[in-house]
Design a protein around this motif. Structure first.
Motif, short mmCIF file in Angstrom:
data_model
loop_
_atom_site.label_atom_id
_atom_site.label_comp_id
_atom_site.label_asym_id
_atom_site.label_seq_id
_atom_site.Cartn_x
_atom_site.Cartn_y
_atom_site.Cartn_z
N ASP A 44 -7.85 -17.04 11.43
CA ASP A 44 -8.84 -16.72 10.46
C ASP A 44 -10.09 -15.99 11.03
O ASP A 44 -11.06 -16.20 10.65
N GLY A 45 -9.58 -15.07 11.95
CA GLY A 45 -10.99 -14.31 12.62
C GLY A 45 -11.31 -13.07 11.71
O GLY A 45 -12.16 -12.32 11.80
N ASP A 46 -10.54 -12.79 10.59
CA ASP A 46 -10.68 -11.68 10.02
C ASP A 46 -11.21 -11.83 8.38
O ASP A 46 -10.74 -11.20 7.42
N GLY A 47 -11.90 -12.94 8.21
CA GLY A 47 -12.63 -13.12 6.82
C GLY A 47 -11.30 -13.63 6.07
O GLY A 47 -11.38 -13.83 4.95
N GLY A 48 -10.19 -14.18 6.45
CA GLY A 48 -9.15 -14.78 5.55
C GLY A 48 -8.39 -13.80 5.22
O GLY A 48 -7.52 -13.97 4.50
N LEU A 49 -8.21 -12.32 5.81
CA LEU A 49 -7.43 -11.58 5.32
C LEU A 49 -5.88 -11.36 6.10
O LEU A 49 -5.89 -11.85 7.28
N SER A 50 -4.70 -11.19 5.17
CA SER A 50 -3.52 -11.09 5.92
C SER A 50 -3.21 -9.97 6.73
O SER A 50 -4.15 -9.10 6.56
N ALA A 51 -2.32 -10.11 7.70
CA ALA A 51 -1.80 -8.90 8.17
C ALA A 51 -1.59 -7.67 7.31
O ALA A 51 -1.62 -6.71 7.70
N TYR A 52 -0.89 -8.18 6.17
CA TYR A 52 -0.65 -7.14 5.15
C TYR A 52 -1.89 -6.38 4.84
O TYR A 52 -1.85 -5.01 4.68
N GLU A 53 -2.99 -7.19 4.31
CA GLU A 53 -4.11 -6.41 3.76
C GLU A 53 -5.03 -5.63 5.08
O GLU A 53 -5.50 -4.58 4.69
N GLU A 55 -3.43 -4.13 7.52
CA GLU A 55 -2.65 -3.05 7.65
C GLU A 55 -2.99 -1.88 6.65
O GLU A 55 -2.97 -0.82 6.90
N ARG A 56 -2.94 -2.23 5.33
CA ARG A 56 -3.35 -1.65 4.38
C ARG A 56 -4.76 -1.04 4.53
O ARG A 56 -4.76 0.32 4.12
N LEU A 57 -5.72 -1.80 4.86
CA LEU A 57 -6.99 -1.17 4.83
C LEU A 57 -7.06 -0.09 6.12
O LEU A 57 -7.81 0.70 5.99
N GLU A 58 -6.25 -0.27 7.23
CA GLU A 58 -6.36 0.69 8.28
C GLU A 58 -5.61 1.88 7.84
O GLU A 58 -5.88 3.04 8.46
N ASN A 59 -4.25 1.84 7.05
CA ASN A 59 -3.71 2.87 6.44
C ASN A 59 -4.94 3.65 5.56
O ASN A 59 -4.69 4.96 5.66
N ILE A 60 -5.74 3.00 4.74
CA ILE A 60 -6.57 3.70 3.75
C ILE A 60 -7.55 4.57 4.84
O ILE A 60 -7.98 5.69 4.51
N ARG A 61 -8.01 3.80 5.96
CA ARG A 61 -9.08 4.37 7.04
C ARG A 61 -8.54 5.54 7.53
O ARG A 61 -9.12 6.70 7.58
N GLN A 62 -7.21 5.44 7.93
CA GLN A 62 -6.64 6.59 8.84
C GLN A 62 -6.40 7.64 7.71
O GLN A 62 -6.77 8.86 7.92
N ASN A 63 -5.91 7.68 6.64
CA ASN A 63 -5.85 8.56 5.50
C ASN A 63 -7.08 9.35 5.20
O ASN A 63 -7.12 10.64 4.94
N GLN A 64 -8.26 8.68 4.81
CA GLN A 64 -9.62 9.11 4.80
C GLN A 64 -9.95 9.98 6.09
O GLN A 64 -10.70 11.09 5.91
N ALA A 65 -9.65 9.41 7.43
CA ALA A 65 -10.18 10.13 8.51
C ALA A 65 -9.42 11.67 8.36
O ALA A 65 -9.71 12.62 9.01
N PHE A 66 -7.98 11.31 8.08
CA PHE A 66 -7.23 12.62 7.99
C PHE A 66 -7.68 13.64 7.10
O PHE A 66 -7.90 14.93 7.43
N LEU A 67 -8.05 13.22 5.88
CA LEU A 67 -8.59 14.12 4.71
C LEU A 67 -9.81 14.81 5.03
O LEU A 67 -10.35 16.03 4.82
N SER A 68 -10.67 13.99 5.88
CA SER A 68 -11.76 14.48 6.38
C SER A 68 -11.89 15.53 7.44
O SER A 68 -12.49 16.45 7.68
N SER A 69 -10.87 15.24 8.21
CA SER A 69 -10.66 16.33 9.28
C SER A 69 -10.07 17.73 8.73
O SER A 69 -10.32 18.63 9.37
#
Length: 495
Positions: A44-53, A55-69
Protein backbone atom coordinates in the motif's frame (compact mmCIF):
# COMPACT_ATOMS: atom_id res chain seq x y z
CA UNK A 1 -8.09 -3.84 -20.85
CA UNK A 2 -9.32 -0.87 -18.78
CA UNK A 3 -7.36 0.08 -15.65
CA UNK A 4 -8.72 -1.27 -12.33
CA UNK A 5 -8.60 0.78 -9.13
CA UNK A 6 -8.67 -1.05 -5.72
CA UNK A 7 -9.81 0.02 -2.26
CA UNK A 8 -7.45 0.05 0.77
CA UNK A 9 -9.29 -2.77 2.59
CA UNK A 10 -7.58 -6.18 2.53
CA UNK A 11 -10.86 -7.89 1.69
CA UNK A 12 -11.07 -6.20 -1.63
CA UNK A 13 -7.44 -7.04 -2.38
CA UNK A 14 -7.91 -10.73 -1.66
CA UNK A 15 -11.07 -10.87 -3.70
CA UNK A 16 -9.34 -9.38 -6.71
CA UNK A 17 -6.31 -11.61 -6.41
CA UNK A 18 -8.55 -14.65 -6.55
CA UNK A 19 -10.23 -13.42 -9.65
CA UNK A 20 -6.91 -12.85 -11.34
CA UNK A 21 -6.01 -16.55 -10.91
CA UNK A 22 -9.08 -17.65 -12.85
CA UNK A 23 -8.27 -15.56 -15.90
CA UNK A 24 -6.39 -17.06 -18.86
CA UNK A 25 -2.61 -16.75 -18.88
CA UNK A 26 -1.17 -13.95 -21.01
CA UNK A 27 2.22 -12.35 -21.79
CA UNK A 28 3.31 -8.75 -21.38
CA UNK A 29 6.52 -6.86 -21.87
CA UNK A 30 7.82 -7.36 -18.30
CA UNK A 31 6.90 -11.11 -18.22
CA UNK A 32 5.93 -10.90 -14.54
CA UNK A 33 4.58 -14.03 -12.88
CA UNK A 34 1.45 -14.18 -10.80
CA UNK A 35 3.34 -14.33 -7.50
CA UNK A 36 5.07 -11.01 -8.18
CA UNK A 37 1.77 -9.41 -9.10
CA UNK A 38 0.18 -10.72 -5.90
CA UNK A 39 2.97 -9.24 -3.79
CA UNK A 40 2.68 -5.86 -5.52
CA UNK A 41 -1.08 -5.81 -5.06
CA UNK A 42 -0.79 -6.31 -1.28
CA UNK A 43 1.57 -3.34 -0.90
CA UNK A 44 0.00 0.00 0.00
CA UNK A 45 2.97 2.33 -0.50
CA UNK A 46 1.75 3.79 -3.84
CA UNK A 47 -1.64 5.14 -2.93
CA UNK A 48 -3.39 1.81 -3.36
CA UNK A 49 -2.48 1.39 -7.06
CA UNK A 50 -2.00 -2.07 -8.42
CA UNK A 51 1.14 -3.23 -10.17
CA UNK A 52 -0.79 -3.21 -13.42
CA UNK A 53 -1.74 0.45 -13.03
CA UNK A 54 1.79 1.39 -11.97
CA UNK A 55 3.18 -0.36 -15.03
CA UNK A 56 0.62 1.37 -17.23
CA UNK A 57 1.55 4.78 -15.87
CA UNK A 58 5.22 4.02 -16.37
CA UNK A 59 4.55 3.07 -20.00
CA UNK A 60 2.68 6.33 -20.52
CA UNK A 61 5.56 8.29 -19.02
CA UNK A 62 8.09 6.50 -21.20
CA UNK A 63 6.02 7.08 -24.36
CA UNK A 64 5.69 10.79 -23.60
CA UNK A 65 9.42 11.04 -22.97
CA UNK A 66 10.09 9.28 -26.29
CA UNK A 67 7.79 11.64 -28.19
CA UNK A 68 9.36 14.64 -26.50
CA UNK A 69 12.82 13.46 -27.52
CA UNK A 70 11.63 13.34 -31.17
CA UNK A 71 10.14 16.89 -30.96
CA UNK A 72 6.80 15.68 -32.33
CA UNK A 73 4.81 18.47 -30.67
CA UNK A 74 7.16 21.12 -31.99
CA UNK A 75 6.92 19.66 -35.50
CA UNK A 76 3.11 19.80 -35.32
CA UNK A 77 3.23 23.50 -34.43
CA UNK A 78 5.60 24.16 -37.33
CA UNK A 79 3.30 22.31 -39.76
CA UNK A 80 0.45 24.64 -38.86
CA UNK A 81 2.40 27.47 -40.46
CA UNK A 82 2.33 25.67 -43.83
CA UNK A 83 -1.37 24.87 -43.87
CA UNK A 84 -3.19 26.49 -46.76
CA UNK A 85 -5.09 29.58 -45.58
CA UNK A 86 -8.67 30.13 -46.53
CA UNK A 87 -9.27 32.40 -49.55
CA UNK A 88 -10.18 36.00 -48.91
CA UNK A 89 -13.72 36.40 -47.58
CA UNK A 90 -13.91 40.10 -48.46
CA UNK A 91 -16.62 41.30 -50.81
CA UNK A 92 -19.87 39.55 -51.62
CA UNK A 93 -20.90 37.40 -48.66
CA UNK A 94 -22.61 34.05 -48.88
CA UNK A 95 -26.35 34.20 -48.31
CA UNK A 96 -27.77 32.29 -45.34
CA UNK A 97 -29.09 28.88 -46.24
CA UNK A 98 -32.83 28.50 -45.96
CA UNK A 99 -34.20 26.20 -43.26
CA UNK A 100 -35.02 22.84 -44.82
CA UNK A 101 -38.58 21.64 -44.48
CA UNK A 102 -38.90 18.44 -42.48
CA UNK A 103 -40.92 16.00 -44.56
CA UNK A 104 -42.86 13.06 -43.10
CA UNK A 105 -41.23 9.65 -43.28
CA UNK A 106 -41.97 7.67 -46.43
CA UNK A 107 -44.06 4.56 -45.96
CA UNK A 108 -44.78 1.64 -48.23
CA UNK A 109 -48.34 1.71 -49.56
CA UNK A 110 -48.11 -2.00 -50.29
CA UNK A 111 -47.34 -2.88 -46.65
CA UNK A 112 -50.19 -0.63 -45.51
CA UNK A 113 -52.58 -2.35 -47.93
CA UNK A 114 -53.33 0.96 -49.65
CA UNK A 115 -53.91 0.95 -53.37
CA UNK A 116 -51.50 3.20 -55.27
CA UNK A 117 -52.86 6.07 -57.34
CA UNK A 118 -52.89 5.51 -61.09
CA UNK A 119 -51.73 8.32 -63.36
CA UNK A 120 -53.26 8.74 -66.79
CA UNK A 121 -50.81 9.79 -69.50
CA UNK A 122 -51.75 12.69 -71.81
CA UNK A 123 -52.61 11.80 -75.41
CA UNK A 124 -49.72 11.68 -77.86
CA UNK A 125 -49.49 14.81 -80.03
CA UNK A 126 -50.10 14.39 -83.71
CA UNK A 127 -47.36 15.17 -86.20
CA UNK A 128 -43.59 15.30 -85.72
CA UNK A 129 -41.98 15.80 -82.31
CA UNK A 130 -39.32 18.49 -81.89
CA UNK A 131 -36.45 18.04 -79.43
CA UNK A 132 -34.88 20.98 -77.65
CA UNK A 133 -31.45 19.93 -76.29
CA UNK A 134 -30.87 23.09 -74.20
CA UNK A 135 -33.13 25.03 -71.90
CA UNK A 136 -33.10 28.63 -73.06
CA UNK A 137 -33.29 31.18 -70.25
CA UNK A 138 -34.84 34.30 -71.73
CA UNK A 139 -33.71 37.73 -70.65
CA UNK A 140 -36.14 40.00 -68.78
CA UNK A 141 -37.78 42.54 -71.09
CA UNK A 142 -37.32 46.29 -70.84
CA UNK A 143 -35.08 48.41 -68.63
CA UNK A 144 -34.05 46.92 -65.29
CA UNK A 145 -33.33 48.82 -62.07
CA UNK A 146 -29.90 48.49 -60.50
CA UNK A 147 -30.72 46.61 -57.31
CA UNK A 148 -27.66 45.87 -55.13
CA UNK A 149 -27.72 42.34 -53.73
CA UNK A 150 -25.24 42.96 -50.91
CA UNK A 151 -27.13 45.89 -49.35
CA UNK A 152 -30.41 46.20 -47.49
CA UNK A 153 -33.55 46.22 -49.58
CA UNK A 154 -34.47 49.71 -50.71
CA UNK A 155 -30.94 51.09 -50.25
CA UNK A 156 -29.71 53.66 -52.75
CA UNK A 157 -26.52 53.30 -54.75
CA UNK A 158 -23.42 54.70 -53.02
CA UNK A 159 -22.78 58.31 -53.97
CA UNK A 160 -19.08 57.49 -54.48
CA UNK A 161 -20.00 55.24 -57.42
CA UNK A 162 -21.51 58.12 -59.40
CA UNK A 163 -18.60 60.39 -58.50
CA UNK A 164 -16.04 57.89 -59.77
CA UNK A 165 -17.95 57.12 -62.95
CA UNK A 166 -18.39 60.85 -63.67
CA UNK A 167 -14.70 61.61 -63.20
CA UNK A 168 -12.95 63.23 -66.16
CA UNK A 169 -10.59 60.56 -67.44
CA UNK A 170 -9.70 62.05 -70.81
CA UNK A 171 -6.29 63.22 -69.64
CA UNK A 172 -3.85 60.40 -70.28
CA UNK A 173 -0.31 60.13 -69.02
CA UNK A 174 2.67 59.32 -71.21
CA UNK A 175 2.25 56.02 -73.02
CA UNK A 176 4.63 53.56 -74.70
CA UNK A 177 7.40 53.40 -72.15
CA UNK A 178 10.72 51.95 -73.14
CA UNK A 179 10.82 48.21 -72.56
CA UNK A 180 13.25 48.51 -69.63
CA UNK A 181 11.09 51.17 -67.94
CA UNK A 182 7.98 49.10 -68.58
CA UNK A 183 9.52 46.01 -66.93
CA UNK A 184 10.57 48.12 -63.94
CA UNK A 185 6.99 49.35 -63.57
CA UNK A 186 5.71 45.77 -63.61
CA UNK A 187 8.15 44.62 -60.92
CA UNK A 188 6.88 47.11 -58.31
CA UNK A 189 3.27 46.00 -58.67
CA UNK A 190 2.10 43.91 -55.69
CA UNK A 191 -1.00 42.11 -54.49
CA UNK A 192 -2.19 42.16 -50.87
CA UNK A 193 -5.05 40.65 -48.92
CA UNK A 194 -6.92 43.96 -49.24
CA UNK A 195 -6.86 43.76 -53.05
CA UNK A 196 -8.56 40.36 -53.23
CA UNK A 197 -12.35 40.27 -53.00
CA UNK A 198 -15.30 38.12 -54.03
CA UNK A 199 -17.20 40.40 -56.39
CA UNK A 200 -19.67 38.00 -58.03
CA UNK A 201 -21.21 34.71 -56.99
CA UNK A 202 -20.03 32.40 -59.78
CA UNK A 203 -17.25 31.94 -62.32
CA UNK A 204 -15.81 35.16 -63.76
CA UNK A 205 -16.46 35.40 -67.52
CA UNK A 206 -15.42 39.01 -68.19
CA UNK A 207 -13.88 41.98 -66.42
CA UNK A 208 -12.95 45.59 -67.17
CA UNK A 209 -11.33 48.61 -65.51
CA UNK A 210 -13.11 51.95 -65.41
CA UNK A 211 -10.77 54.62 -66.88
CA UNK A 212 -10.93 56.82 -63.75
CA UNK A 213 -7.52 57.48 -62.17
CA UNK A 214 -8.28 58.69 -58.63
CA UNK A 215 -9.32 55.19 -57.56
CA UNK A 216 -9.51 51.70 -59.02
CA UNK A 217 -13.05 50.84 -60.15
CA UNK A 218 -13.65 47.43 -61.73
CA UNK A 219 -16.62 45.61 -63.20
CA UNK A 220 -16.97 41.88 -63.72
CA UNK A 221 -19.60 39.54 -65.12
CA UNK A 222 -20.11 35.95 -64.02
CA UNK A 223 -21.64 32.72 -65.28
CA UNK A 224 -24.96 33.32 -63.50
CA UNK A 225 -25.59 36.71 -65.11
CA UNK A 226 -24.44 38.89 -62.22
CA UNK A 227 -22.69 42.12 -63.15
CA UNK A 228 -20.49 43.29 -60.34
CA UNK A 229 -22.98 43.45 -57.46
CA UNK A 230 -26.04 43.55 -59.73
CA UNK A 231 -27.88 40.97 -61.79
CA UNK A 232 -29.02 42.34 -65.16
CA UNK A 233 -28.76 39.05 -67.09
CA UNK A 234 -29.76 35.40 -66.72
CA UNK A 235 -26.83 33.76 -68.57
CA UNK A 236 -23.04 34.28 -68.58
CA UNK A 237 -21.88 37.87 -69.12
CA UNK A 238 -19.30 37.28 -71.84
CA UNK A 239 -18.23 40.80 -72.75
CA UNK A 240 -17.86 44.09 -70.81
CA UNK A 241 -16.66 47.56 -71.82
CA UNK A 242 -16.90 51.07 -70.38
CA UNK A 243 -17.82 53.81 -72.82
CA UNK A 244 -14.88 56.14 -73.37
CA UNK A 245 -17.18 58.98 -74.38
CA UNK A 246 -19.58 58.51 -71.43
CA UNK A 247 -17.73 56.96 -68.45
CA UNK A 248 -21.01 56.54 -66.54
CA UNK A 249 -22.07 53.92 -69.10
CA UNK A 250 -21.01 50.29 -68.85
CA UNK A 251 -22.08 48.01 -71.70
CA UNK A 252 -22.49 44.29 -71.04
CA UNK A 253 -23.38 41.43 -73.36
CA UNK A 254 -24.83 38.14 -72.16
CA UNK A 255 -25.54 34.70 -73.57
CA UNK A 256 -29.21 35.31 -72.73
CA UNK A 257 -29.41 37.38 -75.95
CA UNK A 258 -29.28 40.88 -74.50
CA UNK A 259 -26.85 43.77 -74.80
CA UNK A 260 -27.45 46.30 -72.02
CA UNK A 261 -26.08 49.64 -70.93
CA UNK A 262 -25.67 50.32 -67.22
CA UNK A 263 -26.40 54.01 -66.65
CA UNK A 264 -25.12 54.95 -63.19
CA UNK A 265 -26.82 58.35 -63.25
CA UNK A 266 -30.25 56.79 -63.87
CA UNK A 267 -29.45 53.65 -61.80
CA UNK A 268 -30.89 51.45 -64.54
CA UNK A 269 -29.83 48.85 -67.14
CA UNK A 270 -31.20 49.96 -70.53
CA UNK A 271 -31.71 47.58 -73.43
CA UNK A 272 -29.44 48.28 -76.39
CA UNK A 273 -29.82 45.22 -78.60
CA UNK A 274 -31.83 41.99 -78.33
CA UNK A 275 -30.95 38.94 -80.43
CA UNK A 276 -30.52 35.22 -79.82
CA UNK A 277 -27.07 33.66 -79.24
CA UNK A 278 -25.09 36.87 -78.74
CA UNK A 279 -21.38 36.33 -78.03
CA UNK A 280 -19.24 39.48 -78.34
CA UNK A 281 -19.18 43.19 -79.25
CA UNK A 282 -16.85 46.16 -79.79
CA UNK A 283 -17.24 49.90 -80.41
CA UNK A 284 -17.38 50.75 -84.10
CA UNK A 285 -17.05 54.54 -83.66
CA UNK A 286 -14.83 56.82 -81.60
CA UNK A 287 -17.80 58.26 -79.69
CA UNK A 288 -18.94 54.70 -78.77
CA UNK A 289 -22.41 55.30 -80.20
CA UNK A 290 -22.15 52.57 -82.87
CA UNK A 291 -21.47 48.95 -81.98
CA UNK A 292 -20.41 45.83 -83.84
CA UNK A 293 -22.13 42.79 -82.27
CA UNK A 294 -21.40 39.15 -83.12
CA UNK A 295 -23.49 36.05 -82.47
CA UNK A 296 -22.78 32.33 -82.30
CA UNK A 297 -24.19 31.71 -85.78
CA UNK A 298 -21.40 33.60 -87.56
CA UNK A 299 -23.31 36.87 -88.01
CA UNK A 300 -22.39 40.45 -87.13
CA UNK A 301 -24.87 43.24 -86.55
CA UNK A 302 -24.26 46.98 -86.70
CA UNK A 303 -26.15 48.66 -83.86
CA UNK A 304 -26.62 52.42 -83.40
CA UNK A 305 -27.40 53.31 -79.78
CA UNK A 306 -28.93 56.62 -80.87
CA UNK A 307 -31.68 54.84 -82.80
CA UNK A 308 -34.81 54.20 -80.67
CA UNK A 309 -35.59 50.57 -79.94
CA UNK A 310 -33.38 47.55 -79.47
CA UNK A 311 -32.84 46.36 -83.05
CA UNK A 312 -29.91 46.55 -85.45
CA UNK A 313 -29.19 48.77 -88.42
CA UNK A 314 -27.93 45.90 -90.57
CA UNK A 315 -27.13 42.18 -90.22
CA UNK A 316 -24.39 40.35 -92.13
CA UNK A 317 -23.57 36.63 -92.33
CA UNK A 318 -19.83 35.86 -92.31
CA UNK A 319 -19.00 32.30 -91.22
CA UNK A 320 -21.94 29.87 -90.87
CA UNK A 321 -20.02 27.72 -88.37
CA UNK A 322 -19.17 29.93 -85.42
CA UNK A 323 -17.95 33.34 -84.23
CA UNK A 324 -16.22 33.91 -80.90
CA UNK A 325 -14.67 37.38 -80.88
CA UNK A 326 -14.71 40.69 -82.77
CA UNK A 327 -12.14 43.47 -82.50
CA UNK A 328 -12.30 46.88 -84.22
CA UNK A 329 -9.15 48.63 -85.48
CA UNK A 330 -8.27 51.46 -83.01
CA UNK A 331 -7.58 54.05 -85.74
CA UNK A 332 -9.25 52.86 -88.94
CA UNK A 333 -12.63 51.99 -87.50
CA UNK A 334 -13.92 50.51 -90.74
CA UNK A 335 -11.71 47.43 -90.24
CA UNK A 336 -12.59 44.71 -87.75
CA UNK A 337 -11.13 41.28 -87.02
CA UNK A 338 -13.31 38.22 -86.43
CA UNK A 339 -12.20 35.01 -84.69
CA UNK A 340 -14.01 32.37 -86.71
CA UNK A 341 -13.67 28.57 -86.57
CA UNK A 342 -9.93 28.11 -87.27
CA UNK A 343 -9.03 31.35 -89.04
CA UNK A 344 -9.09 35.06 -88.20
CA UNK A 345 -10.52 37.26 -90.93
CA UNK A 346 -10.38 41.05 -91.25
CA UNK A 347 -13.36 42.74 -92.90
CA UNK A 348 -14.20 46.24 -94.09
CA UNK A 349 -17.55 47.35 -92.65
CA UNK A 350 -18.12 49.58 -95.70
CA UNK A 351 -18.05 46.55 -98.01
CA UNK A 352 -20.18 44.10 -96.04
CA UNK A 353 -22.90 42.15 -97.82
CA UNK A 354 -25.85 40.32 -96.39
CA UNK A 355 -24.19 37.00 -97.20
CA UNK A 356 -20.70 35.85 -98.21
CA UNK A 357 -18.80 39.05 -97.50
CA UNK A 358 -15.22 39.09 -98.79
CA UNK A 359 -12.44 39.39 -96.19
CA UNK A 360 -9.73 42.02 -96.66
CA UNK A 361 -7.08 39.88 -94.97
CA UNK A 362 -6.84 36.45 -93.32
CA UNK A 363 -4.63 35.19 -90.50
CA UNK A 364 -3.77 31.54 -91.13
CA UNK A 365 -1.96 28.88 -89.11
CA UNK A 366 -4.43 27.87 -86.39
CA UNK A 367 -5.15 24.15 -86.13
CA UNK A 368 -8.08 24.31 -83.66
CA UNK A 369 -10.76 26.79 -82.63
CA UNK A 370 -9.71 30.35 -81.79
CA UNK A 371 -10.72 31.86 -78.45
CA UNK A 372 -9.92 35.51 -79.17
CA UNK A 373 -8.27 37.95 -81.61
CA UNK A 374 -7.47 41.59 -80.75
CA UNK A 375 -5.89 44.51 -82.61
CA UNK A 376 -2.99 46.18 -80.82
CA UNK A 377 -4.35 49.13 -78.82
CA UNK A 378 -2.38 52.08 -80.23
CA UNK A 379 -1.78 51.51 -83.94
CA UNK A 380 -3.59 48.31 -84.88
CA UNK A 381 -0.42 47.06 -86.62
CA UNK A 382 -0.57 43.75 -84.75
CA UNK A 383 -3.27 41.17 -84.05
CA UNK A 384 -2.96 38.95 -80.98
CA UNK A 385 -4.73 35.57 -81.17
CA UNK A 386 -5.33 32.83 -78.60
CA UNK A 387 -6.03 29.30 -79.83
CA UNK A 388 -6.88 26.07 -78.01
CA UNK A 389 -4.05 24.36 -79.90
CA UNK A 390 -1.88 25.74 -77.04
CA UNK A 391 -0.37 28.63 -78.98
CA UNK A 392 -0.52 32.41 -78.74
CA UNK A 393 0.23 34.09 -82.08
CA UNK A 394 1.06 37.64 -83.16
CA UNK A 395 0.44 38.75 -86.77
CA UNK A 396 1.62 41.80 -88.70
CA UNK A 397 -1.43 43.71 -89.98
CA UNK A 398 0.27 47.01 -90.81
CA UNK A 399 -0.04 46.48 -94.58
CA UNK A 400 -3.45 44.74 -94.65
CA UNK A 401 -2.32 42.23 -97.27
CA UNK A 402 -4.48 39.33 -98.41
CA UNK A 403 -2.70 37.06 -95.92
CA UNK A 404 -1.14 38.80 -92.92
CA UNK A 405 2.27 37.33 -92.03
CA UNK A 406 2.85 35.51 -88.75
CA UNK A 407 5.48 37.17 -86.55
CA UNK A 408 5.61 35.10 -83.35
CA UNK A 409 4.20 31.87 -81.92
CA UNK A 410 4.35 31.27 -78.15
CA UNK A 411 3.49 27.87 -76.70
CA UNK A 412 1.10 28.22 -73.76
CA UNK A 413 -1.11 25.63 -72.06
CA UNK A 414 -4.78 26.40 -72.84
CA UNK A 415 -6.41 23.18 -71.57
CA UNK A 416 -8.68 24.75 -68.97
CA UNK A 417 -11.43 22.12 -69.12
CA UNK A 418 -15.12 22.77 -68.52
CA UNK A 419 -14.89 24.28 -65.01
CA UNK A 420 -12.65 27.23 -65.88
CA UNK A 421 -13.21 30.09 -68.29
CA UNK A 422 -10.97 29.92 -71.35
CA UNK A 423 -7.65 31.72 -71.17
CA UNK A 424 -7.37 34.74 -73.43
CA UNK A 425 -4.29 36.90 -74.08
CA UNK A 426 -5.09 40.65 -74.06
CA UNK A 427 -2.98 43.71 -74.82
CA UNK A 428 -1.89 46.25 -72.24
CA UNK A 429 -3.69 49.42 -73.46
CA UNK A 430 -0.75 51.54 -72.21
CA UNK A 431 1.82 49.60 -74.24
CA UNK A 432 1.63 48.83 -77.94
CA UNK A 433 3.75 45.67 -77.94
CA UNK A 434 3.05 43.89 -74.62
CA UNK A 435 0.24 41.60 -73.48
CA UNK A 436 -0.89 39.59 -70.43
CA UNK A 437 -2.38 36.11 -70.07
CA UNK A 438 -3.33 33.78 -67.21
CA UNK A 439 -1.52 30.50 -66.62
CA UNK A 440 -2.27 26.94 -65.53
CA UNK A 441 1.25 26.43 -64.14
CA UNK A 442 2.05 25.95 -60.46
CA UNK A 443 2.58 28.03 -58.44
CA UNK A 444 -0.32 30.06 -59.87
CA UNK A 445 0.72 33.11 -61.85
CA UNK A 446 -0.14 35.78 -64.40
CA UNK A 447 2.41 36.29 -67.20
CA UNK A 448 3.34 39.33 -69.30
CA UNK A 449 5.03 38.88 -72.71
CA UNK A 450 6.55 41.07 -75.38
CA UNK A 451 5.30 40.65 -78.94
CA UNK A 452 8.62 38.99 -79.79
CA UNK A 453 7.71 36.16 -77.40
CA UNK A 454 10.12 37.28 -74.66
CA UNK A 455 8.69 36.85 -71.12
CA UNK A 456 8.78 40.23 -69.35
CA UNK A 457 7.35 39.53 -65.91
CA UNK A 458 5.55 36.86 -63.91
CA UNK A 459 3.09 37.96 -61.21
CA UNK A 460 3.10 35.47 -58.33
CA UNK A 461 2.15 35.56 -54.65
CA UNK A 462 2.09 32.45 -52.47
CA UNK A 463 -0.31 33.96 -49.95
CA UNK A 464 -2.85 35.84 -52.09
CA UNK A 465 -2.74 34.17 -55.52
CA UNK A 466 -3.62 30.47 -55.35
CA UNK A 467 -6.07 29.97 -58.25
CA UNK A 468 -6.04 30.16 -62.05
CA UNK A 469 -6.76 33.69 -63.31
CA UNK A 470 -8.66 32.95 -66.52
CA UNK A 471 -9.73 36.57 -67.13
CA UNK A 472 -7.09 39.32 -67.04
CA UNK A 473 -7.05 43.05 -67.84
CA UNK A 474 -4.71 46.04 -67.45
CA UNK A 475 -5.88 49.48 -66.34
CA UNK A 476 -5.90 51.90 -69.32
CA UNK A 477 -3.71 54.53 -67.58
CA UNK A 478 -2.55 53.30 -64.15
CA UNK A 479 -0.13 50.55 -63.16
CA UNK A 480 -2.80 48.06 -62.17
CA UNK A 481 -3.66 44.54 -63.29
CA UNK A 482 -6.70 42.43 -62.40
CA UNK A 483 -7.32 38.72 -62.63
CA UNK A 484 -10.60 36.85 -62.17
CA UNK A 485 -11.03 33.21 -61.13
CA UNK A 486 -13.77 30.58 -61.23
CA UNK A 487 -15.17 31.41 -57.77
CA UNK A 488 -16.00 35.04 -58.54
CA UNK A 489 -12.94 36.65 -56.92
CA UNK A 490 -10.89 39.48 -58.40
CA UNK A 491 -7.17 39.72 -57.62
CA UNK A 492 -5.56 43.14 -58.21
CA UNK A 493 -1.84 43.90 -58.55
CA UNK A 494 -1.01 47.59 -58.20
CA UNK A 495 1.81 49.94 -57.28
Amino acid sequence: MPPIRFNDSPESVNTHSKKRKTTPDFKNKSQRNREDIKEDCTSDGDGGLSAYELERLENIRQNQAFLSSMNILQAMEELKQFTRPKPSQRGLMRSHAAVKEVLPARKSLRLLNIKAETLTLPPEPSGKLTYTPYLSLKHPAGPMPMNPVNMEQGSKLPSQLLELCSEDSTTERKMDLKLKEYCSALKIMRITEDTVAKVVKQRVYSAAFHPCTSSLLMATGDMGGHLGLWKPHTRPVSCLAFSRAQPTHLLSLSYDGSLRCMDVEKAVFDEVFIEDDLRTFDFLSHDCSTLLVGNRNGEVAIVDRRTPGNSHESLHSLDPKTLRCVSVHPLQKQYFAVAENSVVSIYDSRCLKKNHSQAVSTLQGHSLSISSAYFSPRTGNRVLTTCVDNYIRIYDTSAMTAESPLLTSIRHNMCTGRWLSKLSAVWDPKQEDCFVVGSLSNPRRVEVFHESGKPLHCFKDDENLKTVQSVTAFHPTRNALLGGNSSGRLHVFTD
